[in-house]
Design an enzyme around this catalytic site. Structure first.
Site, mmCIF file in Angstrom:
data_model
loop_
_atom_site.group_PDB
_atom_site.id
_atom_site.type_symbol
_atom_site.label_atom_id
_atom_site.label_comp_id
_atom_site.label_asym_id
_atom_site.label_seq_id
_atom_site.Cartn_x
_atom_site.Cartn_y
_atom_site.Cartn_z
ATOM 1 N N PHE A 94 0.808 -1.219 0.000
ATOM 2 C CA PHE A 94 0.000 0.000 0.000
ATOM 3 C C PHE A 94 0.837 1.263 0.000
ATOM 4 O O PHE A 94 0.379 2.323 -0.448
ATOM 5 C CB PHE A 94 -0.934 0.021 1.218
ATOM 6 N N LYS A 143 -1.215 -7.662 -8.574
ATOM 7 C CA LYS A 143 -2.149 -7.700 -7.463
ATOM 8 C C LYS A 143 -1.763 -6.587 -6.496
ATOM 9 O O LYS A 143 -0.904 -6.754 -5.646
ATOM 10 C CB LYS A 143 -2.093 -9.066 -6.767
ATOM 11 N N ARG A 191 -5.851 -1.573 -0.050
ATOM 12 C CA ARG A 191 -6.059 -0.275 0.598
ATOM 13 C C ARG A 191 -6.119 0.864 -0.420
ATOM 14 O O ARG A 191 -6.877 1.817 -0.240
ATOM 15 C CB ARG A 191 -4.937 0.001 1.607
ATOM 16 N N SER A 200 5.693 -6.876 4.415
ATOM 17 C CA SER A 200 6.278 -7.150 5.718
ATOM 18 C C SER A 200 7.076 -8.451 5.687
ATOM 19 O O SER A 200 6.875 -9.307 4.822
ATOM 20 C CB SER A 200 5.180 -7.260 6.779
ATOM 21 N N CYS A 250 9.485 1.570 3.664
ATOM 22 C CA CYS A 250 10.409 0.512 4.065
ATOM 23 C C CYS A 250 11.838 1.037 4.162
ATOM 24 O O CYS A 250 12.707 0.382 4.719
ATOM 25 C CB CYS A 250 10.344 -0.672 3.106
ATOM 26 N N GLU A 271 9.332 -3.510 13.610
ATOM 27 C CA GLU A 271 9.063 -2.501 12.596
ATOM 28 C C GLU A 271 7.737 -1.814 12.921
ATOM 29 O O GLU A 271 6.689 -2.445 12.939
ATOM 30 C CB GLU A 271 9.001 -3.135 11.208
#
Length: 513
Positions: free
Chosen positions: A168, A192, A196, A245, A300, A399
């Site tokens: 997202f 894909k 969100r 993640s 990230c 994180e």
């Protein structure tokens, strides 16, 4: 497969009737498909209001998309490199012309400020730029006379149909990391995007279609775990690219690899920025605030830990505090806003929980983002600054993915390097110093995939590749750039000999000359 509602928006969303919310659908082949048994809400994070309903694909819908892509790829892989290059140039032009619409869509569904959305698009277009050189990137190798009368050449060929599963936090940039190289290399793509903020991917797909990309080469399929799991096990998918993640990256990697697929799965991060005693503290503080709180920390490559070396910590923390508390936080469409909301209510609750528990763990809460108040129902929180953070605290070990910056105090350069190298994440890191020897040693000593020297967010430009080490990467290939062409192609080696009939003879031995 036809839409249940014949009227659709340019993004594939069925136009609402009698006040109903629009349905955001899939692009499969030449069709916009909005019918689905299940839907999920799409919300504007700045208001909390639902703005659309996302059609979720079941496994059958995914299988349909894979079949369409596989059929289209047969012709696409035979399309000349010059033609593919022309499409890349045209797509780049169209995306740039439509960047205003694309940026507004990103802000409406993600929440980031418009300037950040525009920056994301610019960085994504770098990858299109790189792929316009596909004639060079796809060159093979040739060696003549490797044995008497025998020549050998090696070519790069596409894999077939590949799946690109994107997060997202960068709804335009990360898809452009993946799909550009995959398509340029001759593959068909099932994209894909995140549930969100799905609409940016549809706008990108439409741009490529308008640039002349054949139907079925870039398909956009929305879905949750059911759709993802089908992509991971479907025998028609040759490779999977993923950013998200670490727990999900590990699952994507293990499941896909078990089904014989190539996988590149980028996971989480805990990026450290080391500030040496000789650094310009004002510049370092500016960089720390920009890198920690930009896009509400939902990057990230965000700096989540500043490592203060020696006796500079008090002064550095104060400089960061004064800058962070003055940030303008609000709706991303407001030109005055420097930071927007978090993506969801769940994300807001998670970040709030980390800040709430920091003091109990022994950290000093210098700036508490929970104390900042906002009107409306948006998912806003202020910037938080935590001092005296140490390994073992949740705010250090995990994180957070929000606007929370932790400060760790160490006595020496060696202690800073040891701290970073002991962390299970190894995505990005940076050092701020005026000393060239220290900078060079840091580059050499640090066990992290991307390193910045006086650059807080060292995301490589499009001609290089992006990726970390350790628990930040599953697989051995990084995203975009040269490594991406390696990932999305496979090599075929051809040995050829054209002897005279009179030279033919039986030989059971292994050829040596």
């Amino acid at each position: 497969m036809t839409p249940t509602t014949p009227t659709t928006s340019p993004t594939g969303a069925a136009v609402g009737v009698d006040g109903e919310l629009p349905v955001i659908g899939h692009i499969i082949g030449a069709e916009m498909i909005t019918d689905a048994e299940r839907h999920s809400p799409v919300r504007n994070p700045a208001t909390g209001h639902e703005t659309g309903r996302l059609a979720l694909a079941d496994a059958g819908r995914v299988r349909d998309a894979v079949a369409v892509a596989a059929e289209a790829q047969k012709a696409w892989r035979r399309t000349g490199l010059a033609k593919r290059t022309q499409i890349m140039f045209k797509a780049r032009q169209i995306l740039d012309e439509r960047r205003g619409e694309l940026a507004a869509t990103i802000t409406a569904e993600h929440g980031k400020v418009l300037s950040d959305a525009n920056g994301e698009i610019t960085r994504g277009l770098e990858n299109v730029d790189f792929c316009t050189g596909l004639m060079h990137h796809l060159k093979g190798e040739y060696a003549e006379q490797v044995a008497t009368g025998v020549d050998v050449h090696q070519v790069r060929q596409p894999l077939g149909v590949v799946a690109c599963i994107t997060p997202f936090n960068f709804p335009a940039m990360v898809p452009l990391w993946m799909i550009t190289t995959a398509i340029a290399a001759g593959n068909a793509v099932i994209l894909k995007p995140s549930e969100r903020d799905p609409s940016a991917s549809l706008l990108i797909a439409q741009a490529f279609r308008d640039a002349g990309l054949p139907d079925g080469i870039l398909n956009v399929v929305h879905g949750d775990k059911e759709a993802v799991d089908e992509l991971l096990v479907n025998p028609g998918i040759a490779a999977v690219s993923f950013v998200g993640s670490t727990p999900i990256a590990r699952y994507i990697y293990s499941t896909s690899a078990a089904h014989g697929k190539r996988v590149q799965a980028l996971g989480g991060a805990k990026n450290h920025m080391v500030v040496m005693p000789d650094a310009d503290l004002d510049s370092a503080a500016d960089a720390a605030v920009s890198a920690a709180y930009g896009s509400a920390g939902e990057r990230c490559m965000a700096i989540s830990v500043t490592v203060a070396v020696g006796d500079i910590a008090d002064e550095l923390v104060e400089k960061i505090r004064t800058r962070a508390e003055g940030l303008s936080i609000g709706d991303g469409t407001d030109p005055a806003s420097e930071m927007g909301p978090l993506i969801t209510r769940e994300a807001l609750d998670r970040v709030t929980g980390y800040v709430a528990g920091a003091a109990e763990e022994g950290a000093t809460v210098v700036l508490d983002g929970r104390e900042k108040t906002f009107d409306g129902e948006g998912y806003f929180i202020g910037a938080s600054l935590l001092d005296h953070v140490k390994p073992g605290m949740k705010v250090y070990d995990e994180e957070i993915f929000g606007p929370v910056l932790s400060v760790v105090r160490v006595e020496s350069y060696d202690e800073a390097v040891e701290l970073i190298n002991a962390n299970r994440y190894a995505n990005g890191t940076a050092v701020f110093t005026r000393d060239g020897k220290t900078a060079r040693e840091f580059e050499f000593d640090i066990e992290v995939g991307m390193v910045g020297v006086n650059v807080p967010i060292p995301v490589p430009v499009g001609a290089f590749s992006f990726g970390g080490w350790k628990d930040s990467l599953f697989g051995d290939t990084h995203m975009y750039g040269p490594e991406a062409f390696n990932f999305y192609t496979r090599r075929k080696v051809v040995s050829s000999r054209w002897p005279e009939p009179s030279e033919s003879q039986i030989s059971l031995g292994f050829p040596t000359h």
